[in-house]
Every structure is written in structure tokens, then in C-alpha cells.
Design an enzyme around this catalytic site. Structure first.
Site, PDB file in Angstrom:
ATOM      1  N   SER A   1       0.831  -1.197   0.000  1.00 16.60           N
ATOM      2  CA  SER A   1       0.000   0.000   0.000  1.00 16.60           C
ATOM      3  C   SER A   1       0.874   1.259   0.000  1.00 16.60           C
ATOM      4  O   SER A   1       1.678   1.458  -0.901  1.00 16.60           O
ATOM      5  CB  SER A   1      -0.957  -0.042   1.194  1.00 16.60           C
ATOM      6  OG  SER A   1      -1.886   1.010   1.151  1.00 16.60           O
TER       7      SER A   1
ATOM      8  N   ASP B   1       4.565  23.940  -1.160  1.00 17.14           N
ATOM      9  CA  ASP B   1       5.971  23.692  -1.509  1.00 17.14           C
ATOM     10  C   ASP B   1       6.440  22.284  -1.122  1.00 17.14           C
ATOM     11  O   ASP B   1       7.603  22.086  -0.771  1.00 17.14           O
ATOM     12  CB  ASP B   1       6.871  24.752  -0.873  1.00 17.14           C
ATOM     13  CG  ASP B   1       6.769  24.788   0.645  1.00 17.14           C
ATOM     14  OD1 ASP B   1       5.856  24.149   1.208  1.00 17.14           O
ATOM     15  OD2 ASP B   1       7.606  25.467   1.283  1.00 17.14           O
TER      16      ASP B   1
ATOM     17  N   HIS C   1      -7.443  -5.097  -1.252  1.00 21.59           N
ATOM     18  CA  HIS C   1      -6.248  -4.306  -0.949  1.00 21.59           C
ATOM     19  C   HIS C   1      -5.377  -4.951   0.124  1.00 21.59           C
ATOM     20  O   HIS C   1      -4.155  -4.793   0.118  1.00 21.59           O
ATOM     21  CB  HIS C   1      -6.683  -2.908  -0.497  1.00 21.59           C
ATOM     22  CG  HIS C   1      -5.553  -1.967  -0.256  1.00 21.59           C
ATOM     23  ND1 HIS C   1      -4.847  -1.366  -1.278  1.00 21.59           N
ATOM     24  CD2 HIS C   1      -4.981  -1.529   0.901  1.00 21.59           C
ATOM     25  CE1 HIS C   1      -3.915  -0.579  -0.773  1.00 21.59           C
ATOM     26  NE2 HIS C   1      -3.960  -0.672   0.545  1.00 21.59           N
TER      27      HIS C   1
END
Length: 425
Positions: free
Chosen positions: A142, A351, A404
Site C-alpha cells: 500500500s 511547496d 487491498h
């Protein structure tokens, strides 16, 4: 406690490292990073290659194995395994509302900005050099796969192989694209769940209406809301999660003096499902894992407005959400409330440094093998395929057999498949 120990024929050795909080400021403060080495007892003195396990999340520690089983059993047939507690988790200078309490929101945000994949990988490189290891392999589950692609982007010379399971991120674009895709997946999982358990829809409506009309408190004193109840849908993306949810829903109410109310056991279960309380990185840095030189601006919350079906109204059809985080969580969840201002600062941060190098990945020479789950609710299949198509020396095993959490359910089978695929590279 720092002792080595033995269990089920395995030897476990602890390792502690002091690493820079900010690798761009080596003269600044340090944090501790913990890793646990695992080998077969009879292989302790063998010259085995190393495999580093990168846990999913973000914000969760490496597994605490109780025996020789699952993916670890398969890995130990070939490797010496290092279970890394990523910075801020487990025994690696953990981040909680308690450890951040003495910092201002600005200080919290600045501190937390150093806990993304880039610095997790820098920690791994620090450890590799400290242990005198020339190269090693990585296994990323994951979010651990996201970390692995950062590793492949900036430190490929340190790697021999990369095994990825359910963890191929988009390497360009905005988080909004991710959430538009995953909301669609969540809608599909809801449809399947309520088709399989038709009575669950009426029970969910009953619970949601009860929450709207009553002041219901979780065992920690926190008011339980419809929005929090919807978060439970994260389990729809895990193997067996739907059936487990049905059983809990089936016993949600009890009768007290002729009045129906939510049981303590149900409310305790709901609190235990809020892992954001004990692992706040999972909430506060979740969207930043997609950010490169851009702000998330609460992406999942904004994109949710495009899907009004998730906005519950009394008596109307109920829908669970998935692995999304929202600004209101920092207003409602007790252990996230002290981090609200910092979360807003980080959501507006523009940023963030680059996480991936597309050119380097396109010219990658490290063998990469990935298990990609077609029905993955957390990591979008189509976006994963786009990334894999742009990478050189990458092979994919594409399957709809697992969800998953396949590595946790059938880890020995999955890692064996990937190791065989890598051997064929």
C-alpha cells in the site's frame, strides 16, 4: 526493552538509530528510528540478502509477528527481513496528540512536514549504510509501495529488487484525480454490500437517524455522528470486511426500559475503528502523499461535493465513505482536535518537494514486480496501470482474487508469486 528474542524458530533482533529530523539540516534535532531484524534461528550467521518491509498507511508501524507465517514465512526462505517502524510510528519517535501537545500549530505543521515518504526512504538509506549493507530488496504494501517508488526514483543503486502489493501511486497529477476515481470505487463497494445484505440498508438508516436525533457518545466521551459512522466504510475495501460489518450492524441496538438505543459494544467497536485517534499521521498527512509542489486543499472534502449521494439526510438512502480524510475530523475526533490548525496549514502547503522522478522510473533497471488488485478501493487500478506502463523493468500480476489487504490475507501465496515473477526478470 531492547533484548533479542526467539519465537517459532525465528530470531528477532532490535535495532535503534538516531537520524536527522531534517536531512537538509544535519545540525538540527534528531529523532529515533526503530527496526526489527528477523531470521530463522539456523540462518543467523548466514550471508543472506536483506529485504526491508515498508508498511502501509501512512502512519502505522511495521507488523509485530507472532510466528513464522504469512508473507514473512515466504520472505525468510530467501532473505533476512528488516521490519522498519517508519518515522513517527511504533517505536520510532511516535507522533500522537500527546507528543505534539507542547508545540504551537505552526511548529506542529513544520515538524510533521518531515514525515512523508521522502524522509522515510532517507531513513532506510541511513540504516542501510549504518549496517554496512551494499544493496537490499524492498517489499512495499500500500503506502509502502508509494515509498518504494520514491526509493526507485532517487536511490535505485541501493536496490536489488522491489516487490509491491497494492501500492502503485500516480506519479503526476493532483490528489483530486485520485479521489474522483476512489469515490467511484466506494460507490461500487456500497452497491455490492447492500445487494448482498439488503437488511443492512435499513439498519444503517436507523442508526444514522438515531445519531441525527440523539446525543450519542462514544466510550471516550466524543459525540458520535453520521459522518463518523460513514467512515466505517473503509472496511468495504478489505477481504471479509463486508461480512464483519454486517454482523456488527445486526447487533447494533439493544432495548433498555422499552427504548431502543445503540449498545455499548457497538459504540466501542465504532471507537476502535477510528485509528486516526491513535495514529494521527494517517489523517493529517494522508492527502500529502499525493502532493508534489501543490496543495491538497482538503481534496477529498472538495471532491465529495461532486457526489451528493454521500450527504445523508434523515430517512434517505445511506452510503458509507472510504479511505478519505476530511477537515471536520479535526473538529469531531477527540485526539485530532489539538491538531486542527496544523492540519489546515498542511492542507494549504504548496511547496511539498517532488516524490517521484518520472525520467528515472522510465529508465529504471531494478527488477520491479507488483501485485495489482483490479477492485482495489484504496489505490485506483487504472492509475496504477498508467504508472506501471511508464516504468521500465516493471512486471505486474493483475488479479481480482484479492482485495487491498491481500498481503495480510494470503501473503505467503502472493509473495511467492512475486518472487517467482522476479526470478524470471
Amino acid at each position: 526493552m531492547q533484548d533479542a528474542f526467539k519465537c517459532d524458530g525465528l530470531l528477532f533482533k532490535p535495532h535503534y538509530f538516531s537520524v536527522p529530523l531534517d536531512y537538509n539540516n544535519a545540525d538540527g534535532s534528531n529523532i529515533d528510528v526503530f527496526a526489527r531484524e528477523v531470521t530463522h534461528q539456523n540462518n543467523d550467521n548466514s550471508n543472506l540478502p536483506w529485504l526491508v518491509y515498508l508498511q502501509g498507511g501512512p502512519g502505522f508501524p511495521s507488523p509485530r509477528p507472532t510466528g513464522n507465517a504469512g508473507w514473512l514465512k515466504q520472505a525468510l526462505t530467501k532473505y533476512r527481513v528488516l521490519l522498519l517502524d517508519q518515522r513517527g510510528t511504533g517505536k520510532s519517535t511516535p507522533i500522537t496528540h500527546q507528543t505534539l501537545a507542547m508545540k504551537t500549530p505552526e511548529q506542529q505543521a513544520e515538524y510533521l512536514s518531515h514525515f512523508r515518504a521522502d524522509n522515510i526512504v532517507r531513513d532506510a538509506e541511513f540504516i542501510r549504510e549504518a549496517l554496512g549493507i551494499k544493496q537490499w530488496s524492498i517489499l512495499g504494501q500500500s503506502f509502502g509501495g508509494f515509498c518504494s517508488l520514491h526509493y526507485l526514483s532517487f536511490y535505485p543503486q541501493s536496490l536489488t529488487r522491489a516487490y509491491l502489493t497494492g501500492g502503485i501511486p500516480p506519479i503526476t497529477g493532483h490528489a483530486d484525480e485520485v479521489y474522483r476515481a476512489t469515490y467511484q470505487r466506494v460507490l461500487g463497494k456500497n452497491t455490492k454490500f447492500f445487494e448482498r445484505f439488503p437488511a443492512a440498508q435499513q439498519q444503517c438508516i436507523k442508526i444514522a437517524d438515531h445519531l441525527l436525533n440523539n446525543d450519542v457518545r462514544l466510550p471516550n466521551g466524543q459525540r458520535f455522528t453520521v459522518e463518523q459512522f460513514q467512515l466505517w466504510g473503509i472496511n468495504l475495501g478489505r477481504s471479509g470486511g463486508d461480512l464483519a460489518m454486517y454482523y456488527v450492524l445486526d447487533e447494533a441496538f439493544i432495548e433498555v426500559n422499552g427504548q431502543s438505543q445503540l449498545s455499548y459494544s457497538f459504540l466501542q467497536q465504532m471507537l476502535s475503528e477510528q485509528s486516526y485517534q491513535t495514529n494521527p499521521i494517517y489523517a493529517i498527512l494522508h492527502e500529502s502523499i499525493y502532493c508534489q509542489h501543490q496543495a491538497s486543499n482538503w481534496s477529498a472534502e472538495r471532491v465529495r461535493n461532486e457526489y451528493p449521494v454521500f450527504n445523508y439526510a434523515e430517512g434517505q438512502p445511506f452510503m458509507f465513505t472510504g479511505e478519505m480524510v476530511y477537515s471536520w475530523m479535526f473538529e469531531q475526533l477527540e485526539c485530532l482536535k489539538p491538531l486542527k490548525a496544523a492540519a489546515d496549514i498542511l492542507a494549504a502547503k504548496t511547496d511539498w518537494p517532488a516524490l517521484y522522478d518520472a525520467e528515472q522510473l522510465a529508465n529504471n533497471t531494478v527488477p520491479v514486480v507488483a501485485a495489482v488488485y483490479v477492485d482495489d478501493m484504496y489505490v485506483e487500478y487504472d492509475l496504477s496501470c498508467q504508472t506501471l506502463a511508464s516504468m521500465h523493468s516493471a512486471k505486474a500480476w493483475i488479479t481480482n482474487e484479492y482485495e487491498h489487504n491481500g498481503l495480510g490475507v494470503a501473503g505467503e501465496v502472493i509473495l511467492s508469486k512475486l518472487m517467482t515473477l522476479a526470478d524470471q526478470s
